[in-house]
Design an enzyme around this catalytic site. Sequence first.
Site, PDB file in Angstrom:
ATOM      1  N   GLY A  12       0.811  -1.217   0.000  1.00  0.00           N
ATOM      2  CA  GLY A  12       0.000   0.000   0.000  1.00  0.00           C
ATOM      3  C   GLY A  12       0.841   1.262   0.000  1.00  0.00           C
TER       4      GLY A  12
ATOM      5  N   LYS B  54       7.087  21.979 -10.118  1.00  0.00           N
ATOM      6  CA  LYS B  54       8.486  21.680 -10.467  1.00  0.00           C
ATOM      7  C   LYS B  54       8.670  21.966 -11.952  1.00  0.00           C
ATOM      8  CE  LYS B  54      11.533  17.686 -10.974  1.00  0.00           C
ATOM      9  NZ  LYS B  54      11.649  16.233 -10.821  1.00  0.00           N
TER      10      LYS B  54
HETATM   11  P1  FAD Z   1       7.050   0.859  -0.582  1.00  0.00           P
HETATM   12  O1  FAD Z   1       6.793   2.283  -0.315  1.00  0.00           O
HETATM   13  O2  FAD Z   1       8.229   0.237   0.095  1.00  0.00           O
HETATM   14  O3  FAD Z   1       5.744   0.074  -0.172  1.00  0.00           O
HETATM   15  C1  FAD Z   1       5.740  -1.312   0.096  1.00  0.00           C
HETATM   16  C2  FAD Z   1       4.402  -1.713   0.635  1.00  0.00           C
HETATM   17  O4  FAD Z   1       4.389  -3.125   0.775  1.00  0.00           O
HETATM   18  C3  FAD Z   1       4.063  -1.139   2.004  1.00  0.00           C
HETATM   19  O5  FAD Z   1       2.710  -0.728   2.029  1.00  0.00           O
HETATM   20  C4  FAD Z   1       4.237  -2.325   2.944  1.00  0.00           C
HETATM   21  O6  FAD Z   1       3.414  -2.245   4.095  1.00  0.00           O
HETATM   22  C5  FAD Z   1       3.813  -3.442   2.018  1.00  0.00           C
HETATM   23  N1  FAD Z   1       4.275  -4.754   2.445  1.00  0.00           N
HETATM   24  C6  FAD Z   1       5.551  -5.206   2.542  1.00  0.00           C
HETATM   25  N2  FAD Z   1       5.553  -6.459   3.006  1.00  0.00           N
HETATM   26  C7  FAD Z   1       4.253  -6.805   3.206  1.00  0.00           C
HETATM   27  C8  FAD Z   1       3.610  -7.961   3.693  1.00  0.00           C
HETATM   28  N3  FAD Z   1       4.278  -9.034   4.096  1.00  0.00           N
HETATM   29  N4  FAD Z   1       2.265  -7.967   3.772  1.00  0.00           N
HETATM   30  C9  FAD Z   1       1.541  -6.887   3.386  1.00  0.00           C
HETATM   31  N5  FAD Z   1       2.115  -5.773   2.919  1.00  0.00           N
HETATM   32  C10 FAD Z   1       3.441  -5.729   2.845  1.00  0.00           C
HETATM   33  N6  FAD Z   1      10.565   8.364  -6.941  1.00  0.00           N
HETATM   34  C11 FAD Z   1      10.209   9.497  -7.578  1.00  0.00           C
HETATM   35  O7  FAD Z   1       9.447   9.427  -8.537  1.00  0.00           O
HETATM   36  N7  FAD Z   1      10.689  10.699  -7.185  1.00  0.00           N
HETATM   37  C12 FAD Z   1      11.577  10.828  -6.169  1.00  0.00           C
HETATM   38  O8  FAD Z   1      11.952  11.942  -5.824  1.00  0.00           O
HETATM   39  C13 FAD Z   1      12.029   9.649  -5.525  1.00  0.00           C
HETATM   40  N8  FAD Z   1      12.938   9.700  -4.512  1.00  0.00           N
HETATM   41  C14 FAD Z   1      13.354   8.544  -3.940  1.00  0.00           C
HETATM   42  C15 FAD Z   1      14.375   8.571  -2.985  1.00  0.00           C
HETATM   43  C16 FAD Z   1      14.843   7.379  -2.450  1.00  0.00           C
HETATM   44  C17 FAD Z   1      15.971   7.403  -1.459  1.00  0.00           C
HETATM   45  C18 FAD Z   1      14.265   6.150  -2.817  1.00  0.00           C
HETATM   46  C19 FAD Z   1      14.749   4.866  -2.220  1.00  0.00           C
HETATM   47  C20 FAD Z   1      13.236   6.124  -3.725  1.00  0.00           C
HETATM   48  C21 FAD Z   1      12.792   7.297  -4.313  1.00  0.00           C
HETATM   49  N9  FAD Z   1      11.797   7.272  -5.286  1.00  0.00           N
HETATM   50  C22 FAD Z   1      11.456   8.415  -5.935  1.00  0.00           C
HETATM   51  C23 FAD Z   1      11.079   6.046  -5.595  1.00  0.00           C
HETATM   52  C24 FAD Z   1       9.745   6.037  -4.847  1.00  0.00           C
HETATM   53  O9  FAD Z   1       9.960   6.249  -3.478  1.00  0.00           O
HETATM   54  C25 FAD Z   1       9.041   4.703  -5.047  1.00  0.00           C
HETATM   55  O10 FAD Z   1       8.982   4.420  -6.408  1.00  0.00           O
HETATM   56  C26 FAD Z   1       7.649   4.762  -4.487  1.00  0.00           C
HETATM   57  O11 FAD Z   1       7.628   5.219  -3.178  1.00  0.00           O
HETATM   58  C27 FAD Z   1       6.997   3.415  -4.577  1.00  0.00           C
HETATM   59  O12 FAD Z   1       7.390   2.566  -3.570  1.00  0.00           O
HETATM   60  P2  FAD Z   1       6.627   1.185  -3.460  1.00  0.00           P
HETATM   61  O13 FAD Z   1       5.189   1.455  -3.284  1.00  0.00           O
HETATM   62  O14 FAD Z   1       7.058   0.328  -4.599  1.00  0.00           O
HETATM   63  O15 FAD Z   1       7.250   0.515  -2.146  1.00  0.00           O
END
Ligand code: FAD
Length: 518
Positions: free
Chosen positions: A10, A75
């Site tokens: 999420g 931006k």
């Molecule tokens: P996450 O935010 O890690 O979400 C993972 C989800 O999985 C969470 O809800 C967690 O609860 C769930 N989960 C995990 N394990 C389980 C389980 N066993 N059961 C149920 N749920 C589970 N992107 C940009 O476009 N612009 C930026 O400026 C930018 N800056 C960044 C800076 C950094 C340092 C990093 C690392 C990334 C950056 N990004 C940026 C990328 C961006 O943060 C991600 O693409 C975005 O937040 C998506 O993350 P996600 O949803 O894939 O993962």
Amino acid sequence: MAKSVVIVGGGTAGWMTASYLKASFGDRLAVTLVESKNVPTIGVGEASFSTIRHFFAYLGLEERDWMPECHATYKLAIRYDDWRAEGHHFYHPFERPRVVEGVSLADWWLHKKPSADYDRDCTVIAALCDAKRSPRGLDGRWLGPEFGEHDSGPMTRSTMAEQTTQFPYAYQFDATLLAKLLTRYGTDRGVRHVLDDVVATEVDESGSITHVRTKESGDLEGDLFIDCTGFRGMLLNKKLGVPFVSYQDTLPNDSAVALRVPMEMADQGMGPYTRSTAKEAGWIWTIPLIGRIGTGYVYASDYCTPDEAERTLREFWGPAADDLEANHIRMRIGRSENSWVNNCVAIGLSSGFVEPLESTGIFFIQNGIEQLVKHFPGGRDDDQLRKSYNRQVAHVMDGVREFLVLHYVAAKRNDNDYWRDAKTRAKPDGLAGRLEQWKAKLPDENTVYPYYHGFEPYSYTAMILGLGGLDVQSLPGLAMMDDVAATKELRLIRDQAKTQVEQLPSHWDYLEHVLNSK
Ligand code: FAD
């Protein structure tokens, strides 16, 4: 046709996917999203690409519907500080160079060199950034005719592929607030939201996922499973064993430390850009939001320890960062070999990530979901749909990798091992040849990475001319052409920039006006 989808995760990826699928398929598709109460989201990811407007438009959301709630700002560019030399800055603006007598103004500029600053000479946006201007007037009016007629009324539904004219800005926003808004958007439209931990993933003999088991809410069955579990890649990588292709050999930054710095913007004004400041072992991002700055130091752990990185970041912010808790993040750089295998599609960090330079994480997510809708399975040739999807997603990430490697290779900065090694490190296939080509002729559509990856030749040009470390020559033929029209265009840009700076309100004044009128 797949009739039910289970999204695990999420974060930004999970909720962007859930809301987009609902906007696309409505009640014809059952969507369940399960997210853990215990595993936090990554908590960063706040700057975006200009193409993100297609995502909001697809959902039917206009700026006033979501920007104030997500503390969003505009931006117009990325500002690069100290990448060429200490004290120097330039912009990578969302603005294509004009064409004069069949030749890009960038080529004319390189030939004439009216000043040392390509961005100030050839774009209007650089002046707006220096003067901290909003791209809109207080009446909502849009920049000016030189940026086209993008803004007359609500946008019709479209995807990134249809963005043929240059849109001059993107947004910065609080990712947690955006996930909250999208949660409401999705659940209002029927997304089943389960707050629980997934503890197991079950697979049948063909390798397809049948259900995920949760700690307290039973089994969640579906036709298609979307892995949005972040760097864990819990379904695609861990359960299905899909290999991860690392980019670490070409892009060594593998760590970050982040802070949320509360900041009153009214006094100091707010630049309409994301800032990247080069440091000893990487760079610091600065993203201005309403009420706080999102910031972090992205670095290579081969050159810097987490303690050193945190110290560098705190020194950068001074007393404003005292007592703030730092978030240390280990980054998985690269992509899953295939983002879609059997009935499991990875979107977000589980699919791939290429360090935050140029803010591509959310762009990858948007690309993944737009392509998923275009390739949605359920017909005779799902295998071909999967192949086509995987090819497209891989090209986007491989292309972005090349563009990012260019930043380090072309940066003039050369004052320690980190910056020197960047010049001699292995390069992605094809880039070495392209670099030689660009030294003779600035990038064009025939000489950049040949598949769609979100960046056009003008972005490569802005970076090469701003970073200053590549020995680029001007086109010899221009010496034999009349340059009157080019001189006139350069003067026109200066005049237009001056008018816009005079007429547009400050970025902060505009945002405050919108907030007060809510
Ligand atoms: P996450 O935010 O890690 O979400 C993972 C989800 O999985 C969470 O809800 C967690 O609860 C769930 N989960 C995990 N394990 C389980 C389980 N066993 N059961 C149920 N749920 C589970 N992107 C940009 O476009 N612009 C930026 O400026 C930018 N800056 C960044 C800076 C950094 C340092 C990093 C690392 C990334 C950056 N990004 C940026 C990328 C961006 O943060 C991600 O693409 C975005 O937040 C998506 O993350 P996600 O949803 O894939 O993962």
